[in-house]
Design a protein around this motif. Structure first.
Motif, PDB file in Angstrom:
ATOM      1  N   MET A 126       0.823  -1.221   0.000  1.00 48.29           N
ATOM      2  CA  MET A 126       0.000   0.000   0.000  1.00 48.29           C
ATOM      3  C   MET A 126       0.852   1.264   0.000  1.00 48.29           C
ATOM      4  O   MET A 126       0.395   2.312  -0.429  1.00 48.29           O
ATOM      5  N   ARG A 169      -6.462  -1.723  -6.769  1.00 47.15           N
ATOM      6  CA  ARG A 169      -6.617  -3.132  -6.370  1.00 47.15           C
ATOM      7  C   ARG A 169      -5.766  -4.057  -7.225  1.00 47.15           C
ATOM      8  O   ARG A 169      -5.166  -5.009  -6.729  1.00 47.15           O
ATOM      9  N   MET A 170      -5.694  -3.749  -8.531  1.00 46.37           N
ATOM     10  CA  MET A 170      -4.894  -4.607  -9.410  1.00 46.37           C
ATOM     11  C   MET A 170      -3.417  -4.491  -9.057  1.00 46.37           C
ATOM     12  O   MET A 170      -2.691  -5.477  -9.029  1.00 46.37           O
ATOM     13  N   LEU A 172      -2.203  -3.717  -6.161  1.00 46.53           N
ATOM     14  CA  LEU A 172      -2.000  -4.398  -4.879  1.00 46.53           C
ATOM     15  C   LEU A 172      -2.035  -5.917  -5.052  1.00 46.53           C
ATOM     16  O   LEU A 172      -1.240  -6.638  -4.461  1.00 46.53           O
ATOM     17  N   ARG A 173      -2.950  -6.376  -5.882  1.00 48.53           N
ATOM     18  CA  ARG A 173      -3.035  -7.829  -6.126  1.00 48.53           C
ATOM     19  C   ARG A 173      -1.712  -8.354  -6.670  1.00 48.53           C
ATOM     20  O   ARG A 173      -1.165  -9.336  -6.172  1.00 48.53           O
ATOM     21  N   VAL A 176       1.142  -7.979  -3.948  1.00 49.96           N
ATOM     22  CA  VAL A 176       1.033  -8.967  -2.861  1.00 49.96           C
ATOM     23  C   VAL A 176       1.415 -10.351  -3.390  1.00 49.96           C
ATOM     24  O   VAL A 176       2.162 -11.100  -2.749  1.00 49.96           O
TER      25      VAL A 176
ATOM     26  N   LYS B  43      -8.356 -14.573  -6.603  1.00 51.62           N
ATOM     27  CA  LYS B  43      -7.159 -13.758  -6.385  1.00 51.62           C
ATOM     28  C   LYS B  43      -7.561 -12.295  -6.157  1.00 51.62           C
ATOM     29  O   LYS B  43      -7.016 -11.605  -5.303  1.00 51.62           O
ATOM     30  N   TYR B  44      -8.536 -11.851  -6.932  1.00 52.45           N
ATOM     31  CA  TYR B  44      -9.017 -10.466  -6.790  1.00 52.45           C
ATOM     32  C   TYR B  44      -9.787 -10.314  -5.476  1.00 52.45           C
ATOM     33  O   TYR B  44      -9.638  -9.336  -4.750  1.00 52.45           O
ATOM     34  N   ARG B  46      -9.320 -11.889  -2.834  1.00 50.82           N
ATOM     35  CA  ARG B  46      -8.412 -11.884  -1.692  1.00 50.82           C
ATOM     36  C   ARG B  46      -7.996 -10.443  -1.349  1.00 50.82           C
ATOM     37  O   ARG B  46      -7.954 -10.052  -0.180  1.00 50.82           O
ATOM     38  N   ILE B  47      -7.733  -9.645  -2.379  1.00 51.51           N
ATOM     39  CA  ILE B  47      -7.338  -8.253  -2.128  1.00 51.51           C
ATOM     40  C   ILE B  47      -8.505  -7.466  -1.530  1.00 51.51           C
ATOM     41  O   ILE B  47      -8.342  -6.691  -0.593  1.00 51.51           O
ATOM     42  N   LEU B  51      -8.031  -5.870   2.095  1.00 52.88           N
ATOM     43  CA  LEU B  51      -8.160  -4.414   2.266  1.00 52.88           C
ATOM     44  C   LEU B  51      -9.170  -4.104   3.362  1.00 52.88           C
ATOM     45  O   LEU B  51      -8.971  -3.224   4.194  1.00 52.88           O
TER      46      LEU B  51
END
Lengths: 184, 559
Positions: A126, A169-170, A172-173, A176, B43-44, B46-47, B51
């Motif tokens: 983040m 989000r992408m 971060l995905r 991670v 997978k998406y 999970r984020i 969060l």
């Protein structure tokens, strides 16, 4: 002199112990229940309601669960039922997946993962977000604001907020994922 | 072929709940046909989950910090706010993570988080780290925000192009234009300054300490707490130094009359002149000043407006009383609580033609001022406040209507009228925490069908007297919500089920007799008390029409 326990008292004691054990299992499995529900019902409030309903049903039906068997499968089937129930009611205000797809997704849900490792990877990732993107993520996930509310606050349209959130989000995905792969 | 980019777009829309029906169809098709798409979904997801979890941890960390600072002595862990506590599970577990030694002491050898759930049942003091009694913290608290700078404290004979409820007493005012064709409006700025407007008038609210008068007449009372309050005009700015004064602005000139104290006049060249009690000045188009003696009678001031308001309230109250006599005669009316002549334990049912229905029984709560001075209303504030009802019989259609003043919607659900049980035909009329009104009906299959209003009780309506009504119309097979007499949603009902009430409550919920959901006496129940007051309640055993609802609203409107 100690009073001798009656059979009924023993039975009640055993039932209470069983209920406590099932409740303990539920708490242990809460992250996975939350993950399952929030994935299939992405609205935060609705997901909370469903998790709560799931707990009430687990409590009610605790006697039917045999300790030592697969609790994840049992609780997932209750959560799935609650999602379907919510789907059938008029509660929803957004397009939710149909029960057939929900079933298909549940059958391919990944197993438990190292939550703490994932969370610490996410925290690090983040920091790579721009201040604006970070603020939008915070308003959405921490303060539960809608896209429109966020847009009103920063002078963007809801569509632009959605694009920024999706990109965040992408990023971060992928970040991670890369960190966890490296850690293994 | 698997189109990763397109799937990412659809996933983003899904998790933001902005999929169109067509996109949802595409999304489902991909998920159904591709294992790769399902893996990408998780997978998406999970984020999305992480969060949310991280956000909740941060929130709970803040809560812990606050609670450590705020709490000194013994604090009760109260099981009564269970409904919200469960959502706060992360708050509790963070508490435990951060203070393992206290947790161990607390929970003993079992050391199982299950005891956390068991702790819900404990009403004795358990730990200095537990939440303060009755403190309600949502899973991710949202700071309620408002741009408001002032509130309407008096209104008589208003004519305006603005929304018809924009200038109701109690309405908050955001920065922006106020334009009245006619009438008198009293505004209290949050700084303490009070401004009384005489239509026609046009002005702009800027902040709690500043406004612009574009045209029209007003008077201002500025106490010491609001010293420095400023009114800008096209010709000159007036800065108040703790006083009361009047102002009249038109296209040719402006006048300032000082009634008491002192004001400063700032012209566009930065020059400042002081004006004292009894003095008045005119500034014309060319900027020339003329001094004369102030004429206070030329302006309606706060006291004068109060007299007009009181006369208006008396008139409205009397008209409502006489209209009420007619409403009471409606043969389909089962209950009417008009909250007149308050009694200690009883809410008098004004309907006397149906002998089987009794009065309401008051448990807790208190009496407060209603829509008009001298008119009472029943206030719900504590989690135990309620009015118990018993409603025999079953009805094909019903209409529920109430005048309420809602202070806040902190609970997940706040009760207006709820049956104790939720068997087929039961009704749960509530306010959802986002301000939408909800009628839950138990259909024949014993599940629940929820019908939400499309309009919300937003922050601008909190603290105001509003009229809510809902119709369950079995003939038209629909549920209709109304807010202040205007339709607020119309949804079709897919089942046929007569209404059955039995035991019920106003302003709270007693789910104690629900053997299925709450089999154990000690099991915690959700808390759904109303945070607000009720000034009138009607229960009709038929579906009222749009016009009848509008009429009901007009008859009881306080203004």
């Amino acid at each position: 002199m100690l009073k001798k326990q009656t059979a009924a008292e023993k039975q009640a004691e055993a039932a209470a112990a069983h209920l406590a054990a099932v409740q303990a299992l539920f708490v242990d499995h809460l992250p996975i229940v939350r993950s399952l529900v929030l994935a299939l019902w992405p609205d935060f409030d609705g997901a909370n309601d469903i998790v709560q309903e799931t707990f009430l049903t687990v409590n009610r039906r605790a006697a039917s669960f045999k300790l030592g068997t697969d609790f994840t499968a049992w609780v997932a089937s209750i959560a799935r039922f609650k999602i379907k129930e919510a789907w059938a009611s008029k509660y929803r205000s957004f397009e939710i997946l149909s029960p057939k797809i929900v079933d298909s997704l549940i059958s391919t849900m990944p197993g438990e993962s190292d939550r703490q490792l994932e969370l610490s990877a996410l925290k690090e990732c983040m920091e790579r977000l721009s201040p604006k993107a970070g603020a939008i993520v915070e308003m959405r996930y921490e303060q539960s604001h809608s896209l429109k509310e966020i847009g009103d606050r920063i002078g963007w349209t809801a569509g632009s907020v959605h694009v920024a959130l999706s990109r965040a989000r992408m990023l971060l995905r992928d970040c991670v994922h890369a960190k966890l792969a490296k850690a293994q | 072929m698997f189109d990763k980019h397109r799937l990412d777009v659809l996933l983003g829309r899904y998790f933001d709940q902005t999929l169109t029906p067509q996109q949802r169809e595409q999304f489902e098709l991909r998920l159904e046909s591709s294992a790769e798409a399902r893996a990408a979904f998780w997978k998406y997801a999970r984020i999305h989950n992480l969060l949310r979890e991280l956000a909740q941890q941060r929130t709970s960390d803040r809560f812990v910090e606050l609670s450590l600072v705020a709490q000194g002595g013994e604090v009760e862990n109260d099981s009564r706010d269970i409904e919200l506590m469960f959502q706060d599970e992360c708050v509790e577990s963070t508490l435990l993570r951060r203070r393992p030694s206290i947790y161990q002491v607390l929970m003993g050898v079992a050391a199982s988080l299950a005891l956390l759930l068991a702790a819900w049942h404990i009403t004795r003091p358990v730990a200095p780290l537990a939440r303060p009694p009755h403190t309600v913290i949502a899973s991710s608290p949202v700071e309620i925000v408002s741009k408001a700078v002032a509130v309407v404290t008096g209104a008589v004979g208003i004519e305006s192009e603005a929304h018809r409820h924009a200038y109701n007493v109690g309405a908050t005012l955001d920065p922006g234009i106020i334009k009245l064709q006619k009438g008198f409006l009293q505004i209290d700025f949050f700084s303490g300054a009070r401004v009384t407007l005489q239509g026609p008038v046009e002005l702009k609210l800027v902040s709690t300490m500043e406004m612009e008068c574009l045209s029209g007449r007003l008077s201002a009372d500025v106490p010491p707490q609001a010293r420095g309050f400023r009114i800008n005009t096209p010709r000159m700015d007036v800065v108040d130094l703790g006083t009361s004064f009047g102002m009249d602005v038109d296209s040719d000139q402006m006048e300032v009359h000082v009634f008491t104290g002192e004001v400063e006049l700032h012209n566009e060249n930065g020059k400042v002149r002081s004006l004292y009690e009894g003095q008045a000045e005119t500034v014309n188009e060319s900027g020339r000043l003329r001094s004369f003696t102030s004429v206070p009678d030329q302006f309606v001031r706060s006291k004068g407006l109060r007299n007009r308001l009181e006369a208006n309230f008396r008139d409205r109250h009397q008209r409502w009383l006489s209209d009420g006599d007619n409403i009471n005669q409606d043969p389909s009316l089962l209950f009417r609580f008009d909250m007149q002549n308050p009694q200690e334990n009883t809410l008098n049912n004004r309907v006397r033609h149906t002998p089987s229905t009794a009065d309401g029984l008051i448990v807790g709560g208190s009496w407060t001022t209603g829509r008009w001075p001298g008119k009472s209303a029943f206030a719900f504030s504590s989690i135990s406040d309620r009015v118990r009802l018993s409603v025999p019989g079953q009805f094909d259609s019903v209409t529920l209507a109430a005048w309420v003043r809602i202070n806040g919607t902190e609970r997940l659900y706040s009760s207006l009228f709820m049956t104790d049980d939720f068997f087929p035909g039961a009704l749960h009329w509530q306010v959802y925490h986002d301000g939408r009104v909800l009628l839950g009906i138990c259909p024949p299959d014993g599940q629940h069908a929820d019908f939400y209003s499309s309009k919300s009780i937003n922050s601008g309506l909190l603290g105001q007297w509003i009229h809510l009504s809902v119709v369950y119309d079995s003939q038209a097979r629909e549920v209709r919500h109304y807010l202040n007499g205007a339709p607020a949603s119309r949804e079709s009902v897919r089942f046929s089920q007569p209404v059955r009430i039995g035991k019920a409550e106003l302003g709270n919920w007693n789910p104690g007799s629900r053997p299925i959901r709450y089999p154990m006496a000690e099991e915690p129940r959700p808390i759904r008390n109303l945070n607000g007051s009720m000034d009138e309640f009607e229960f009709f055993t038929r579906a009222l029409s749009d016009a009848e609802i509008q009429n009901l609203h007009l008859q009881g409107a306080p203004w």
